[in-house]
Structures are given as C-alpha cells and as structure tokens.
Write an enzyme that holds these catalytic residues in place. Structure first.
Site, short mmCIF file in Angstrom:
data_model
loop_
_atom_site.label_atom_id
_atom_site.label_comp_id
_atom_site.label_asym_id
_atom_site.label_seq_id
_atom_site.Cartn_x
_atom_site.Cartn_y
_atom_site.Cartn_z
N HIS A 1 0.83 -1.21 0.00
CA HIS A 1 0.00 0.00 0.00
C HIS A 1 0.86 1.25 0.00
O HIS A 1 0.53 2.25 -0.63
CB HIS A 1 -0.92 0.00 1.21
CG HIS A 1 -1.78 -1.21 1.27
ND1 HIS A 1 -2.45 -1.61 2.36
CD2 HIS A 1 -2.04 -2.13 0.31
CE1 HIS A 1 -3.10 -2.72 2.10
NE2 HIS A 1 -2.86 -3.06 0.86
N CYS B 1 -4.27 1.62 -20.11
CA CYS B 1 -4.04 2.39 -18.88
C CYS B 1 -3.05 1.74 -17.92
O CYS B 1 -2.93 2.17 -16.77
CB CYS B 1 -5.35 2.68 -18.17
SG CYS B 1 -6.13 1.20 -17.50
C1 PEP Z 1 -3.51 -2.78 -14.76
O1 PEP Z 1 -3.63 -3.92 -14.34
O2 PEP Z 1 -2.84 -2.47 -15.76
C2 PEP Z 1 -4.19 -1.65 -14.08
C3 PEP Z 1 -4.21 -0.45 -14.60
O3 PEP Z 1 -4.75 -1.92 -12.88
P1 PEP Z 1 -3.91 -2.06 -11.53
O4 PEP Z 1 -2.49 -1.72 -11.82
O5 PEP Z 1 -4.55 -1.14 -10.55
O6 PEP Z 1 -4.11 -3.50 -11.21
#
Ligand code: PEP
Ligand code: MG
Length: 746
Positions: free
Chosen positions: A363, A676
């Site tokens: 975290h 993303c």
């Molecule tokens: C990902 O898995 O690319 C994503 C954007 O989500 P997180 O990193 O929060 O798992």
C-alpha cells in the site's frame, strides 16, 4: 547472588572503569582485550572489527602476536571468525582445527590454541565485529564464559555505537559518519536529494551498565507493567473489531506476559547490565533470529517481539516516537515499513521514501506512486544505518540509496536531476498542445489518479482527462469501510476538480496485492488468480452497489463514466452492468438527479476477454487495457515478483501481436479503446502502442510530457513499418529495431 552473576558483574564493573578512563580508540581496545583475558582467565582475547561490509580485521589482541594487529584480515564467512560474523551466532569448540571452515592464520601464532569461543559484536541487527577468546585446553568454554563474553560483546557494540573506539590507530570508523550505498528495488521512479527523517527514530541507550541492580530490576518491572497495561488497552480498543489486529495484539500480550522473556532480562541485569541494555540484548537476539527464520509466520512473530522491545525501550528511556525532531528541509522518509494512512499524513512534503521492507504492490508503494514520490524498497539496513538529518540521495529509477554521500557522488547525482528538470521544463512548453504525431493521428493522453491530491496534476500535466481513477486507494487508506455519503462527497469533489474533463471511475479493485485492512484476508494459494476485483464485487454486491450509488449521487446530473476491473468473461460485465442500471432506476424512483450521460466500460486484463464474442465488445461503451495485469497473465509472470517481473519485454512480438488483435476486435465493433497500465507512461512503449493502433493512453501525470514529446516528433506509419519488418524477420522483441529507428531520427 550466584558466583556466576557476581563474576560477570565484576567483569562489567571493570569494563566500565576501563571505558571511562580517557583514551584513544586503539588504546581502549587494547585495554579491553587485556582485561577480558585476565577476568576470564584465558590466554587469548582478540577483537575483530569490520573494515568494510565484507572484510574483518584483527584490531586488538591479548595473547596473539602483536605484529598481526591490523594485518590479519578475513572475509565474511572465512575461517571461524568469518563464520561467526556471517551467521551472527557464537562458535564454541575445544577443537578448533576440527571445525568446518577452520583456517589457521600463521602470522598470529594461534596454532598452539585449541579451544575457540567467538561471539558476534552486534547491535540490533547491525554487525560490527567478533570477540574471540582462545586457550590451549582441549575443552570448550563453559556456558558461563559464553554468557559473560556475549554480555561484553553487547556492551562493546553499545560503546562502538557511541563512538568509543574511534580515533588514533583503531580500524573502526565512527559509526553513522561514513558514506554508505545501499541497493534496494525500485518502488517509484524519480530522483531526490534531501535529509533523513526517521519514521521511528532509534532509541539511544547511553549507559549499558547498571550501578544498582535492584534499582534497574525495579525500573524494568515497572516498565513491563506499563507495557502490559498498554497492550491490554489496545486490545480493548479493538474488541469485537478486526480479527487480525486482535491476533497481533494477542501475540503482543503473550510476549509481554512471557516469564522467559522477563527472566532473561532480569538475569542480564543481575549480571551487570542496565535495564535498557538488557532489553536491547533480547531485541538483538530476536533480530538475528528473524534473519534466519525462513517461515514467514515465525518471522512475523519475531517482528512482534521486536516491536514490543521497542515499546519497552521507549518506556524505559522516555524517548517517544515523536522526539520533537524538526522536519528537516527536503525530508526523505526512512522507515522499516509504513502503512498507507501514516504515509498520507506526511503527504507531499516528502521528497523521497526509503523502506527497509515493502514490495512494489504494498500500500505504501501504491500511495508513493499516487503522490509521485521516488521510492526505494528493500533497502536492507537503512534504518540501522541512517540517522535523523543525514544527507541522502534516492535514486528510484535504479533502486539505489546513497547515505552521507561523498561530494563527487552528490554532484553527479545533481547533474542527473538537473537534466530531468530541464526535460520537465521542455515538457511544460508543450502542455497545451495536442499529441499530434507527424502526418498522423492525434493521441489522447489521459492521466491515472486515485487520490484527491492527484487532481491538480490534471492542469499541470496537460492531461485531457482521468483515464483511470483507482477508487480502491480511498478504501486502502482507511481503518474501516467508508460510508456511502463519504464516498459520494469525495467523488463529487473529484468531478468538481476535473471541471468538466472526463473521469473514468474504476470500481473497487481489491484482493490480490490490495488487501483492505478491515476485510478478512483470504488465504488463497495464488491471490493474483484469486478472489479479486469484480469477482468480489459480484459475490458481495452490497459493497459494489453502495459504491455505484455513491457515484451516481456524486454525478448529480453531470456525465458519469464507470469501468469494471478484471472482467474475464462477458457475463461478469453484464451482471455488473445490471447492478448499475438497477441503481440508476432506484435513484430515478427516489427522484434524485441522474447522470447526464453514462458510459459503462470494461477493463481488459485477462487474455480470455480478448476472445469474447462480438456481442460483448458491442455491449461495452469502451474497453481499457490494464496492461499490468494483462502482461502478467499473458507471460505467466507475477508482477509482484522481482525475479520475474522484468523478464519479458512489453515489446515482445507475441505481446504486441496480441495487442494488435485487441485493437482489431475493437475496430470491427467500433468500441473505443485505451491502454491504462504503467507501460503507457513509458515513452518508447507508448509510441509502439500508438503505432499498433491505440488512440488513447492513460498514464502517471509525470509521464505525459515525455510521452507527448516523443509522439509529436514521430511518424507512426514509418514506425509501424519498422515494427512489422522486425516481426517478419523473426525477432523476439521489436525493441532493438525500434531503438535503432529512434536513434536514426535523432
Ligand atoms: C492494470 O492492471 O494495468 C491496471 C491499470 O490496474 P492495476 O495496476 O490497478 O491492477
Ligand atoms: Mg489491474
């Protein structure tokens, strides 16, 4: 008092006198070896100290040849002395040559001594050297001798910490004065220069000796009583609440009431140690056991004991965690580990963070990333090496920390930072212009966010919107589930701050590495493949629906965009969407204002979804590729595992071809598509994604400038040819070809 106790009290008493007399470092060491040899009644006593992190040097001796002092050296692990230093455990034998690893040092004249007792000189996990006694007897030293030598070694470590052996002729550098470079792992990139701010300052034990054992025993018992009361109070505070917290506190209570723990400390006081030194001796023993225990559960318990000892030391010395030390200029936080709430309390004031433990998915790392503060994790020994106010350089890109650096290192580091600042200035000048490629399309650049504090970056970075708002951060930094009204207020403030720019709210993505402190952790063999994200939302729809209501209320007639994480098959998306539409209907019945427009999207984070039906793609208002998860499942390489997480290149032909497939599926169904994951913020990767057909990328705000700069100078059609040629020629990764092309472009 037993003979043994009075014997060791006498030894410590003499040692105290010897240390009190004014003398230079070397003279002190010589006196101590003489004194120990005489008191124990053994012909040889020697002190070996670390010269550097893996070489020990004979620094003083009574009984071995004087000319070997400062000449005899061994590496960590070499010979019996090296083994004691490495294992941090004593070796006691009547027949040293028969011991594994024995190495005889001819220049010392030690061949006539058969018995060997070596104990580590260490303080709270910081190894300083080895104290050795030797004799001609063919029997090992008695338990009482071992004990006495251990106590003396502990006092030596305390005194070394206070700088007692620094000076004329002694090999020991003043502790906490010399430059140290520590290699950890990268938690969040970026570089920072500043001054150490210890999250929990070290307790300083200034007097390891007791003048009055009775008084020390009574101080210890009073402090232990206070400790027990405070643990009981903490337990009452969580009565009926969090089970894990209770379990930890139960363990604390067990240790605090442990007769063995108290008895050992009392015995040490009776042998001449002060109450603080007795606690610290126990703590040092627990730390060295901690390093050697492979079982994570036992390690945790030893951690508890360590924490409890710290509390006891603070009660005894009156040194609180808040020492009143002022926040230094450009503070760099140094901690063993830190919770997300505590880290947020420091906030953006921090220039950098260095943790002794931690993981990329912890975290603290999530928060550091959200706040864009350079972070190095797994920097071993940082909390023992660093003092409040020490000059420190943090290289989050390489995972390197320079503590008290030489000026040459600091100035090279500053050059690197200046280059980064220059580049940032260059990026500021293109903040308002679009990421239009040469002769080609314009790429929309959004930013990723998760905290209210991120929103100002929307303006400063030039992002067109928030392409991923990770709602779980708000849940992670709390101690209990937030209420709907709290969430609605927060989401509303996010929309206010976005001022009409699109914000993609991702519903709660918990599980795997993101465990809420107030939710029962699942004991799963493979949490990344387990009960997480939308799977939790669908199985426990109460939380999901509450969050959806909060989002609808926050929108209050404004456009709303919601995205469901970790969709592996179509019906998960359809069910989640049904919940959303149900909540919308409920709000309508209540007469609450509905969002002006509503977009409902899915994150593509598992390869399976790329092969879902055409109808699925048509039913989604948009798809966003979560590259962090998608890549981990594509290559079967855990994103949290340092050993494998960088093993497979994002520009690997297989992965790019897979991305091309996703682009094609979205194109044929006219589904808007974005990327993303973290890779979208790496300029070369971002450029290649654009060449493969992605028209929206969402990334950390700090990446928008560099990505835009590169995109604006690149011809995507030309790059696509380079990529296709590399793919056709049988390359494993297109990276070398892309880099060549970029160099040709200048
Ligand atoms: C990902 O898995 O690319 C994503 C954007 O989500 P997180 O990193 O929060 O798992
Ligand atoms: Mg993900």
């Amino acid at each position: 008092m037993s003979d043994v106790q009075s014997g060791s009290r006498r030894l410590l008493g003499r040692l105290k006198l010897a240390l009190e007399e004014p003398a230079e470092g070397q003279e002190r060491l010589d006196r101590i070896t003489r004194l120990i040899a005489a008191e124990i009644g053994t012909p040889v006593c020697s002190i070996y100290l670390f010269r550097d992190s893996d070489t020990l040097e004979l620094c003083a001796t009574e009984g071995l040849k004087p000319e070997s002092v400062h000449q005899t050296r061994m590496r960590l692990g070499e010979g019996l002395v090296g083994r004691v230093a490495l294992s941090a455990k004593p070796i006691n034998t009547g027949n040293a040559p028969a011991e594994p690893g024995f190495r005889y040092m001819p220049e010392t004249g030690e061949e006539i001594y058969s018995a060997f007792l070596g104990v580590p000189i260490q303080r709270l996990g910081e190894r300083m050297g080895v104290l050795v006694v030797q004799s001609k007897d063919r029997t090992a030293y008695s338990e009482d001798d071992v004990y006495a030598i251990e106590v003396v070694a502990m006092v030596l470590a305390e005194m070394a910490e206070l700088g007692a052996f620094v000076g004329e002729g002694a090999a020991m550098a003043a502790p906490h004065k010399h430059p140290v470079m520590l290699r950890g792992n990268c938690g969040q990139d970026g570089a920072a220069e500043g001054n150490v701010l210890l999250h929990e300052p070290r307790v300083v034990v200034t007097n390891p000796f007791s003048d009055d054992a009775e008084a020390e025993l009574s101080r210890l018992r009073t402090a232990v009583d206070q400790l027990r009361v405070s643990v009981d109070e903490m337990l009452m505070g969580v009565e009926g609440g969090d089970k894990d917290q209770r379990e930890v506190l139960e363990a604390y209570r067990m240790f605090a009431n442990s007769k063995g723990w108290l008895r050992r400390m009392e015995a040490d006081i009776n042998r001449g140690l002060s109450a603080e030194a007795a606690v610290e001796k126990e703590q040092t023993a627990a730390r060295s056991r901690m390093e050697q225990v492979p079982d994570p559960y036992l390690r945790e318990r030893l951690h508890d004991l360590d924490d409890l000892s710290n509390r006891l030391l603070r009660l005894l010395t009156g040194q609180g965690t808040d020492t009143g030390a002022e926040m230094p200029q450009d503070p760099v936080l140094v901690a063993r580990n830190i919770g997300p709430g505590e880290l947020l309390a420091y906030g953006r004031a921090l220039r950098g963070i260095v943790l002794e433990e931690g993981s990329v998915g912890s975290h603290a790392a999530v928060i550091a990333r959200a706040l864009a503060i350079p972070l190095v994790i797994n920097a071993e020994r940082i909390t023992t090496e660093a003092l409040n106010g020490d000059h420190i350089l943090v290289d989050g890109d390489q995972g390197i920390v320079h503590l008290r650096p030489e000026e040459t290192v600091a100035s090279a580091f500053r050059d690197k930072m200046a280059m980064a600042t220059k580049a940032q200035e260059r990026y500021a000048s293109i903040r308002r212009v679009p990421a239009t490629t040469v002769y080609g399309p314009t790429i929309r650049l959004d930013m990723n966010a998760g905290l209210m504090a991120d929103l100002p970056s929307l303006r400063s970075s030039g992002a067109e919107g928030v392409g991923l708002f990770r709602t779980e951060l708000q849940f992670l930094v709390r101690t209990k589930f937030p209420r709907r009204s709290e969430l609605a207020a927060l989401y509303s403030r996010v929309l206010d701050a976005a001022n009409g720019k699109r914000v993609v709210f991702r519903t709660l993505d918990i599980g795997s590495d993101k465990v809420l402190p107030y939710m029962k952790p699942q004991d799963e063999p493979n949490p990344a493949l387990g009960w997480r994200a939308i799977r939790v939302g669908l199985d426990k729809p109460g939380v999901l629906r509450m969050q959806l209501q909060a989002l609808i209320r926050a929108a209050r007639g404004r456009p709303l965009t919601i995205m469901f994480p970790f969709v592996a098959q179509a019906d998960e998306f359809h069910t989640a969407k049904k919940y959303l539409l149900g909540e919308l209907e409920r709000e309508r019945r209540f007469g609450h204002p509905l969002p002006r427009t509503l977009e409902i999207g899915a994150m593509l984070e598992t390869p399976s979804l790329a092969f879902a039906s055409k109808q699925f793609f048509e039913s989604a208002d948009f798809i966003s590729v979560g590259g962090n998860d998608l890549k981990q499942f594509f290559f079967a390489a855990d994103r949290e595992n340092e050993r494998v997480r960088r093993r497979y290149d994002t520009l690997n032909v297989s992965f790019l071809t897979f991305l091309e497939w996703i682009v094609m599926r979205c194109k044929e169904t006219r589904t808007p598509l974005s990327f993303c994951g973290e890779d979208a913020g790496r300029p070369v990767e971002a450029l290649c994604f654009a060449a493969m057909g992605f028209r929206t990328l969402s990334m950390r705000p700090a990446s928008i400038g560099p990505v835009k700069h590169l995109l604006r100078r690149s011809n995507l059609a030309e790059l696509r040819e380079v990529i296709d040629e590399a793919r056709a020629s049988g390359q494993q990764s297109v990276r070398p070809a892309v880099m060549d092309w970029l160099h040709q472009q200048g």
